[in-house]
Every structure is written in structure tokens, then in C-alpha cells.
Design an enzyme around this catalytic site. Structure first.
Site, PDB file in Angstrom:
ATOM      1  N   GLY A 100      34.786  46.007  25.024  1.00 29.59           N
ATOM      2  CA  GLY A 100      35.715  46.506  24.194  1.00 29.59           C
ATOM      3  C   GLY A 100      36.438  45.220  23.576  1.00 29.59           C
ATOM      4  N   GLU A 123      27.873  47.095  27.366  1.00 31.42           N
ATOM      5  CA  GLU A 123      28.386  48.439  27.714  1.00 31.42           C
ATOM      6  C   GLU A 123      26.718  49.263  28.126  1.00 31.42           C
ATOM      7  OE1 GLU A 123      29.513  46.967  25.072  1.00 31.42           O
ATOM      8  OE2 GLU A 123      31.556  47.639  24.722  1.00 31.42           O
TER       9      GLU A 123
HETATM   10  N1  COA Z   1      36.974  47.118  33.930  1.00 34.08           N
HETATM   11  C1  COA Z   1      37.711  47.172  35.265  1.00 34.08           C
HETATM   12  N2  COA Z   1      37.542  46.406  36.183  1.00 34.08           N
HETATM   13  C2  COA Z   1      36.879  45.122  36.059  1.00 34.08           C
HETATM   14  C3  COA Z   1      36.275  44.820  34.611  1.00 34.08           C
HETATM   15  C4  COA Z   1      36.314  46.057  33.679  1.00 34.08           C
HETATM   16  N3  COA Z   1      35.734  45.951  32.465  1.00 34.08           N
HETATM   17  N4  COA Z   1      35.464  43.870  34.528  1.00 34.08           N
HETATM   18  C5  COA Z   1      35.533  43.319  35.892  1.00 34.08           C
HETATM   19  N5  COA Z   1      36.552  44.170  36.535  1.00 34.08           N
HETATM   20  C6  COA Z   1      36.958  43.859  37.825  1.00 34.08           C
HETATM   21  C7  COA Z   1      35.694  43.818  39.044  1.00 34.08           C
HETATM   22  O1  COA Z   1      35.729  45.247  39.480  1.00 34.08           O
HETATM   23  C8  COA Z   1      36.300  42.788  40.080  1.00 34.08           C
HETATM   24  O2  COA Z   1      37.326  43.726  40.849  1.00 34.08           O
HETATM   25  P1  COA Z   1      37.476  43.315  42.549  1.00 34.08           P
HETATM   26  O3  COA Z   1      37.932  42.125  42.525  1.00 34.08           O
HETATM   27  O4  COA Z   1      38.480  44.485  42.757  1.00 34.08           O
HETATM   28  O5  COA Z   1      35.998  43.555  42.820  1.00 34.08           O
HETATM   29  C9  COA Z   1      37.071  41.776  39.271  1.00 34.08           C
HETATM   30  O6  COA Z   1      37.394  42.393  38.038  1.00 34.08           O
HETATM   31  C10 COA Z   1      36.499  40.469  38.938  1.00 34.08           C
HETATM   32  O7  COA Z   1      35.258  40.919  38.420  1.00 34.08           O
HETATM   33  P2  COA Z   1      34.030  39.990  38.879  1.00 34.08           P
HETATM   34  O8  COA Z   1      32.801  40.542  38.158  1.00 34.08           O
HETATM   35  O9  COA Z   1      33.946  39.551  40.418  1.00 34.08           O
HETATM   36  O10 COA Z   1      34.419  38.492  38.192  1.00 34.08           O
HETATM   37  P3  COA Z   1      33.264  37.559  37.529  1.00 34.08           P
HETATM   38  O11 COA Z   1      34.238  36.295  37.242  1.00 34.08           O
HETATM   39  O12 COA Z   1      32.218  37.151  38.302  1.00 34.08           O
HETATM   40  O13 COA Z   1      32.953  38.189  36.100  1.00 34.08           O
HETATM   41  C11 COA Z   1      33.151  39.606  34.206  1.00 34.08           C
HETATM   42  C12 COA Z   1      33.768  38.463  35.163  1.00 34.08           C
HETATM   43  C13 COA Z   1      34.279  40.113  33.258  1.00 34.08           C
HETATM   44  C14 COA Z   1      32.020  38.862  33.513  1.00 34.08           C
HETATM   45  C15 COA Z   1      32.248  40.688  34.880  1.00 34.08           C
HETATM   46  O14 COA Z   1      33.246  41.434  35.782  1.00 34.08           O
HETATM   47  C16 COA Z   1      31.838  41.844  33.911  1.00 34.08           C
HETATM   48  O15 COA Z   1      30.745  41.664  33.597  1.00 34.08           O
HETATM   49  N6  COA Z   1      32.378  42.769  33.756  1.00 34.08           N
HETATM   50  C17 COA Z   1      32.206  44.045  32.967  1.00 34.08           C
HETATM   51  C18 COA Z   1      32.058  43.952  31.316  1.00 34.08           C
HETATM   52  C19 COA Z   1      31.954  44.838  30.828  1.00 34.08           C
HETATM   53  O16 COA Z   1      30.915  45.319  31.007  1.00 34.08           O
HETATM   54  N7  COA Z   1      32.602  45.462  29.928  1.00 34.08           N
HETATM   55  C20 COA Z   1      32.445  46.415  29.169  1.00 34.08           C
HETATM   56  C21 COA Z   1      33.006  47.595  29.669  1.00 34.08           C
HETATM   57  S1  COA Z   1      32.591  49.184  28.692  1.00 34.08           S
END
Ligand code: COA
Ligand code: ADP
Length: 719
Positions: A100, A123
Site C-alpha cells: 500500500g 501482497e
Molecule cells: N503491517 C503491520 N506490521 C508490520 C508490517 C505491516 N505491513 N510490516 C512490518 N510490520 C511489523 C513486523 O511485524 C515487526 O513487528 P514486531 O517488531 O512486533 O515483530 C516490525 O514491523 C518490524 O518488521 P521486520 O520485518 O522485523 O523488520 P525488517 O526491517 O526486517 O523489515 C519490512 C521491514 C517492511 C521490509 C518487512 O517487515 C516487510 O516485508 N513487511 C511487510 C510488507 C508488506 O507485505 N506490505 C504489504 C502489506 S499488504
């Protein structure tokens, strides 16, 4: 939330504030909607810059909200309002614009990214599609092939690649927010219509049908049975064939189907399970808060066979200096060449120089005198490993950690021959070790908190998903795998063929059927283990019938295969036939069919039809049943850990969450009832008997998987 500020007189600066990744939760959407409306209304404001707090633009929709009823303003109209506005809006992308977050940026009129930022529409990895216009705007911007690639794989791209694809207008090494403000000032007054992606026509490739057909074949091959990648292709096709508004309807309809699907729930479970496993506790559930990992700068690897080579490559790639030890010159030379080759190929692919200076090769164990940690990867033979560990005790510094890459031997027995049992742990890598993501860290009863923490942290540094497991035969993964294999062999005895079993498992979603996996790994590995365990050979009590060991059903089929030299790919024939020794293309072998018929005749078994449902239920429910026993025994901290072992180490289909999640999704009462049924038919297979924990959970009304730990604790307290 979103903070509103004014800068340089005429620029409204809107900052998304929702740490850690500024996910678009309800309050953030509300904040953006209000702030943008305010900026559009304020006559002093000529342009808007959108950015994220703490140097992170946005990690996308808030995944935690997916399980809750929808609240707050929806994303689609919010992005439409930005795009339709009469003032230019510039996205300042620092660190990440994912899901998003990128869709929001695509609704802006201009995009500036920091050189280190990563962009993507991941996604699909959560069982969804980019449903805030991503599937309709991106193809209009980049063309169909690039959009298909990004949306169906979910891969993250660098700012440089995004610039090449036209996704961002500028990349800066400096402050991206300042660069966005400069850009915003420079575009005030320019026409906005050409910048609204929804207005644009999608550029079409010459062979539109061909492009879509090819990508459909690819996505179906990559994730068998997964719905989301196929839906992503359909949505992009709508961008190619329909006007924007109808394309958006199609995107919404496809999303509605995915959003409530079991696959999306499974994939979102995996997202959080992987992160929960990273905050590990001990297999018995205890946390060691004072367990500080030690720094590791230098490591030894003993044995440069398949595993040792891969382990050495991982260590070097993580910047650790490695001393690799072999027993004889020829093996050392072979190992050296293989490791150098792997490092050079990897470096070439990434356009960097291979860090060959970090590794030395030697025949002398003495060279390990100063290393911080040793990983032993010699043959899977307890006596040999003991002799190596005895020598290591003499050679290494007293505080060097001694790790074994055994795939199932008793880590404590090995520890007992050393001068430092607390500093001995298992580090079970999976082949090929430089590729496979799973690492089982085996905690012996005497392993110290510091040793376990060091191995867990090392795993993370090597890019692995590290799971702390207990010291039992086969640990978690192989302990379960053995029973899964047993079921597959029993099914052959009863009437199935290897290809029929494999087909059912592949249709379930496994990357490869169990018999193809066995051929790939080599049937002789299990043969050696069974010989060492006294299940074959002179130690077998002649009073036992051939198909029983210690009162339990035993299938000698794989032993007979090995006796005939059918070891799998390495001998050109196993459960399948291959074109040559080492060949990869598996073909059904008529000789196996007659071999099975003769076998059944010899033992008076009349073949019966075996359905795909029976194959999947017996193989998959026995995995979960053993998973419950592992939890009862305190050999894994929670069902999430077991599921991550199977997803990252055993080709389990991620869109089914893992064996434990799958059991929960099928319904624990159903799993219990089916196991009782199969155990009734096979009373001499004790592993089909439902476990105590499964019964207890069903008795407690089948609580959600997140609550199982409470019941595990109650089983522990009664032991
Ligand atoms: N929604 C809710 N929580 C999220 C999130 C999201 N889109 N993306 C990350 N978080 C949370 C994780 O659960 C984690 O929470 P915690 O500390 O309670 O365990 C925290 O944010 C940090 O994420 P983490 O993955 O450990 O950090 P990172 O620096 O290694 O990676 C991202 C960051 C954003 C690259 C990775 O979290 C990610 O790929 N997120 C999903 C992105 C995504 O798919 N977005 C589309 C959603 S439809
Ligand atoms: P795996 O598939 O588990 O890696 P391999 O059989 O391919 O097993 O490799 C084991 C390697 O260990 C072989 O290269 C062998 O030469 C080496 N090896 C065996 N014993 C020792 C030892 N005492 N010291 C160093 N290397 C050893």
C-alpha cells in the site's frame, strides 16, 4: 497518524507516523485523508510532499488489521483524492515503499527515492494482490511485463531499478525529503493530467496473449495451487484490456475472493510466525533474557563434503574468516575448488569481488587453535564425530564454541567427550547449505544460554531462519520426516505407486513429491542410518517377521531398493528412472511397478486402490501428530517453530501455513477422527495414534493456534 507542517512557505509536508514501518492503519489513513484535504484547501499551499517518520516512507497496509473488521477511511478513495487533486503531490521515498505504501506513491504525481530505498508490491506473499489500484496503475506506468514481474513475484527492487522502470522520477544520495520539496517547488503550475496514472493508456506488448500465457505457466509452476499469483495475473490483464474504472472493479472482486481465503490466512500466519521465531525461546518454552551472544570473527569448518562446502560459503559471505579442514590432499583440493567456484559465481552475479582472502584450507586441525567457533561437518558417524570432538577439546581455546552439523545424532553424547559440554550445540544446516534458509539450532541439556544464543545469532547473520530445537533423534524436522516417509512406503505396500503418491502431494502443494525428494537426496542415506540403528543386518532378531521391528510395522522396500543399487539420481535409477547417472528428469519406471507387484505377492498383500485424499491425510496428519508430540516433549517452543521448520527446510507449501497450522485449518477434531480411523486400520503403526496434546486441544474446543501454548504448559505440568 499523519503530521502536517508547512515548509519553504508554500509546501505542505505530510509525515506518516506509525512506527516501526509507518503501516497504513486506520488512524494513519484518517490522518492522511485529513492532512491532504487541509493542504488542498489552504490557498498558501502550492504543492504537497508526503514522507514517513524515522526515514521510512511506508511498509504498506497494516497486516494486523486484516483479521479485524474494517474501520477508518478506505485506501482506494484516499489515493484517488490525492491523484485527482489540483496541486502536485510528491512522494519522498526513504528506506521503503512496499505494498500500500507504493500504491500510495503511485497515486502521487511525482516520486523521489533515496538511493538505498526498496520498492515493491509484496501482497502476493500474503495471499493477496495490490488492491489499492496497484494492479491498474503500475502497468500503465511500466508496461505489462515489468508490472507482471513485480506483482506476481512480490520482489523488492532497488531505487535504481525503479528509476530504470520509470516508477520513480528521481533518485538521490542525499536527503530524499529535501529533494522532494525541491521537485515540488519546480513543478508548481505544470499540468497534472499527464501525471495521473489512472488517465494513461496501458502500453501493450505486441504479443499480449503470449505474454500472459507464459506468465501463467510460470506462476503455476512456482507455487503450485496458490491462488494469489493467478489472481494477480488476471488483475494485470484487466489493466491491459479494460478502462481504468472497470479494471478497478475487477481488482476489487479478485481481492474479495482472496481476502477471505484460507491461503491468505496461512500466508499471513507465516509472516508473523517467521518473526516470532526470530524472537526465540528455548524448545521447552523458557526464555533466557540474559543470554548474550558472543561475537564471532573467525570460524573453523571440518569436512569439505557437500555440507561443509555450503557452510564455508555462507560463513565467508557473511564476512567471517574461515579455516577449512580436510583429512587428505585430494578431498581438500576438491573442496577448495568447489568453494572457490561457488564464491566466484556468487560474486559475479552480484557484481562484486569474491572474498576469497577470508578462507584458508588446511589438513591440520591445529590451525583451529584460535578460532571463535567450529562447525564440524564430517560423515554422519558417531564414533568419527566423537574422535573429532575429543581432538578439538585439545586443540581449541577453552572458550571456543564447538558445533556439530549432525542431522540427528545425540548432541549431548558428543558434548560428553569434550572438556566443555556447555559450549557444545548442534547447528543443523540443510542441503545445499548456502541456499536453504533453515537452520535448526540443537540445544543439548547442558548447552549454555550463551552458546545457544551465539548459534542463533550466527544463523541470522548467515541469512537463515534459525529455530531452536531440542536434542532428540532427528530433532524436529527429520523426526517428523521419518514418519511421513514411513506412511509413503506403507502406501506403496498397500497398492499405490511412487508417482501416484508424489502427484497427490504435489497437488497438495509440495514443491516435490516425497519419492522424488528421496531420489534427489539418495536412498543410501536412510539405509546407512537404519543399519547403524540395527534395523537391518545381522542385529535384526530373526524371530521378527521382515515387515515388523520391535512389534511395529516396518517397510523393507527402501532397503530392497538399495540392495538392487537403486539409490536415486546418483545411480540413474531409484523410485524413478533417469536418463543418466545424476540425471534430473524423473520418469516412471515399469520395473518398479513389477517390483512392487512381486513384493506384494511375496507377502500376500492384495493391492487396493489408494485415493489422493488418503495419501495426503496419512502423510500430512502424521506430520502434525508428531508435531504435537514434539510440543509435548518440549522439543520445540511452539507450533510456529515447527511450521517454520517445514516451510523453510522441507518444501512445505507456504500457502498452507505449515503442518500445525494446516491441522488447525482442517479442524483439530477432523484430524483426530481421521487419525483414529487410520490407526484403527493400522494398529501396528503407533504414530497414527492421536497424541495426548491433540486430544486435549480437541477436548478444549479446538482453540486457535495462538493459544496452544497454554495447553502445552498444562501437559508439561502433568508430566
Ligand atoms: N503491517 C503491520 N506490521 C508490520 C508490517 C505491516 N505491513 N510490516 C512490518 N510490520 C511489523 C513486523 O511485524 C515487526 O513487528 P514486531 O517488531 O512486533 O515483530 C516490525 O514491523 C518490524 O518488521 P521486520 O520485518 O522485523 O523488520 P525488517 O526491517 O526486517 O523489515 C519490512 C521491514 C517492511 C521490509 C518487512 O517487515 C516487510 O516485508 N513487511 C511487510 C510488507 C508488506 O507485505 N506490505 C504489504 C502489506 S499488504
Ligand atoms: P555431507 O554430505 O554430510 O557433507 P560428505 O560425505 O559429503 O558428507 O562429506 C564429509 C566430508 O568430511 C568428506 O569430505 C570427508 O573427507 C571429511 N572428513 C571425514 N572425516 C574427517 C576428519 N576427521 N577431518 C576432516 N574431514 C573429515
Amino acid at each position: 497518524m499523519a503530521r502536517y507542517a508547512r515548509t519553504r512557505g508554500s509546501i505542505a509536508l505530510i509525515t506518516l507516523t506509525n512506527p516501526p514501518v509507518n503501516a497504513l492503519s486506520a488512524v494513519v489513513r484518517k490522518g492522511i485523508t485529513e492532512a491532504v484535504a487541509r493542504a488542498f484547501k489552504d490557498t498558501q499551499v502550492k504543492a504537497v510532499v508526503l514522507c514517513g517518520e524515522n526515514g521510512k516512507f511506508c511498509g504498506g497496509a497494516d497486516i494486523r488489521e486484516f483479521a479485524k473488521p474494517m474501520s477508518g477511511p478506505p485506501l482506494v478513495p484516499m489515493i484517488h483524492a490525492i491523484e485527482a487533486g489540483e496541486k502536485p503531490v510528491v512522494a519522498a521515498i526513504e528506506e521503503m515503499a512496499l505494498g500500500g505504501g507504493l500504491e500510495l506513491a503511485l497515486g502521487c504525481h511525482y516520486r523521489v527515492a533515496h538511493a538505498k530505498a526498496r520498492l515493491g508490491l509484496p501482497e502476493v506473499a500474503l495471499g493477496l494482490l495490490p488492491a489499492a489500484g496497484g494492479t491498474q496503475r503500475l502497468p500503465r506506468l511500466t508496461g505489462i511485463p515489468a508490472a507482471l514481474d513485480l506483482i506476481t513475484t512480490g520482489r523488492h527492487i532497488s531505487a535504481q531499478e525503479a528509476l530504470k522502470l520509470g516508477i520513480v522520477d528521481r533518485v538521490t544520495e542525499g536527503n530524499a525529503v529535501e529533494a522532494a520539496v525541491e521537485l515540488a517547488l519546480s513543478v508548481v503550475g505544470r499540468p497534472l493530467a499527464p501525471r495521473r496514472l489512472s488517465n494513461r493508456a496501458t502500453p501493450l506488448p505486441a504479443d499480449l496473449d503470449g505474454v500472459f500465457e507464459e506468465v501463467l505457466v510460470q506462476v503455476k509452476r512456482r507455487a503450485r495451487g496458490a491462488m494469489a499469483p493467478v489472481a494477480c495475473v488476471k488483475a494485470v490483464r484487466a489493466a491491459a484490456e479494460l478502462p481504468y474504472s472497470r479494471g478497478m472493479e475487477c481488482e476489487r472482486e479478485l481481492m474479495n475472493t482472496l481476502f477471505t481465503s484460507g491461503q491468505a490466512r496461512a500466508l499471513q500466519y507465516c509472516f508473523f510466525a517467521q518473526r516470532a521465531a526470530g524472537k526465540w525461546s528455548l524448545p521447552n518454552g523458557a526464555r533466557w533474557d540474559n543470554s548474550r551472544p558472543r561475537a564471532v570473527h573467525t570460524a573453523g569448518v571440518i569436512g569439505l563434503g557437500t555440507m561443509g562446502r555450503g557452510i564455508a560459503v555462507c560463513l565467508v559471505k557473511a564476512g567471517i574468516s574461515v579455516v577449512a579442514v580436510e583429512t587428505e590432499e585430494k578431498q581438500l583440493d576438491l573442496g577448495r575448488r568447489a568453494v572457490k567456484g561457488m564464491l566466484e559465481r556468487d560474486a559475479k552475479r552480484r557484481g562484486v569481488t569474491a572474498p576469497l582472502h577470508l578462507i584458508t584450507f588446511t589438513l591440520s586441525l591445529q590451525q583451529l587453535r584460535d578460532v571463535d567457533l567450529v562447525i564440524e561437518a564430517v560423515f554422519e558417524d558417531m564414533a568419527l564425530k566423537k574422535s573429532v570432538f575429543t581432538k578439538l577439546s585439545r586443540v581449541c581455546r577453552p572458550n571456543t564454541l564447538l558445533c556439530t552439523n549432525t542431522s540427528g545424532l545425540d548432541v549431548d553424547e558428543l558434548a560428553s567427550v569434550t572438556d566443555r559440554p556447555p559450549l557444545v550445540v548442534g547447528m543443523h544446516f540443510f542441503a545445499p547449505a548456502h541456499v536453504m534458509k533453515l537452520l535448526e539450532v540443537v540445544c543439548g541439556p547442558r548447552s549454555s544460554p550463551e552458546a545457544v544464543a551465539t548459534a542463533m545469532t550466527m544463523g541470522k547473520r548467515l541469512g537463515k531462519v534459525s529455530i531452536a530445537v531440542g536434542n532428540c533423534p532427528g530433532f524436529v524436522g527429520n523426526r517428523m520426516l521419518k514418519l511421513y516417509l514411513d506412511q509413503a512406503h506403507f502406501l506403496l505396500e498397500e497398492g499405490a505407486s511412487p508417482e501416484q503418491v508424489d502427484q497427490a502431494l504435489e497437488e497438495f502443494g509440495f514443491a516435490l513429491g516425497i519419492f522424488k525428494v528421496a531420489d534427489l537426496s539418495g536412498l543410501d542415506i536412510g539405509w546407512r542410518v537404519r543399519k547403524a540403528a540395527g534395523q537391518i543386518g545381522p542385529d535384526v532378531d530373526p524371530k521378527f517377521p521382515s515387515r515388523h521391528r520391535q512389534g511395529r510395522r516396518y517397510c523393507p522396500l527402501p532397503d530392497l531398493m538399495c540392495e538392487q543399487g537403486r539409490l536415486g539420481q546418483k545411480s540413474g535409477r531409484g523410485w524413478y528412472l533417469y536418463d543418466s547417472v545424476g540425471g534430473k528428469e524423473a520418469r516412471p519406471d515399469p520395473a518398479i511397478s513389477s517390483f512392487l507387484q512381486e513384493y506384494r505377492l511375496r507377502y500376500g498383500i492384495s493391492a487396493r486402490p489408494v485415493t489422493a485424499q488418503e495419501v495426503v491425510e496419512r502423510c500430512v496428519f502424521v506430520l502434525a501428530n508428531e508435531g504435537f508430540r514434539i510440543l509435548e516433549d518440549g522439543m520445540a517452543a511452539g507450533p510456529e517453530d515447527i511450521d517454520m521448520v517445514y516451510v523453510f527446510g522441507y518444501g512445505w507449501p507456504r500457502h498452507r501455513g505449515g503442518p500445525m497450522f494446516h491441522a488447525a485449518q482442517v479442524g483439530l477434531a477432523t484430524v483426530l477422527q481421521r487419525l483414529e480411523f487410520y490407526h484403527g486400520q493400522n494398529p501396528d503403526v503407533p504414530h497414527l495414534q492421536p497424541s495426548t496434546l491433540l486430544r486435549r486441544l480437541v477436548g478444549a474446543g479446538s482453540p486457535p493456534i495462538q493459544q496452544w501454548k497454554q495447553h502445552i504448559r498444562s501437559v508439561h505440568s502433568q508430566l
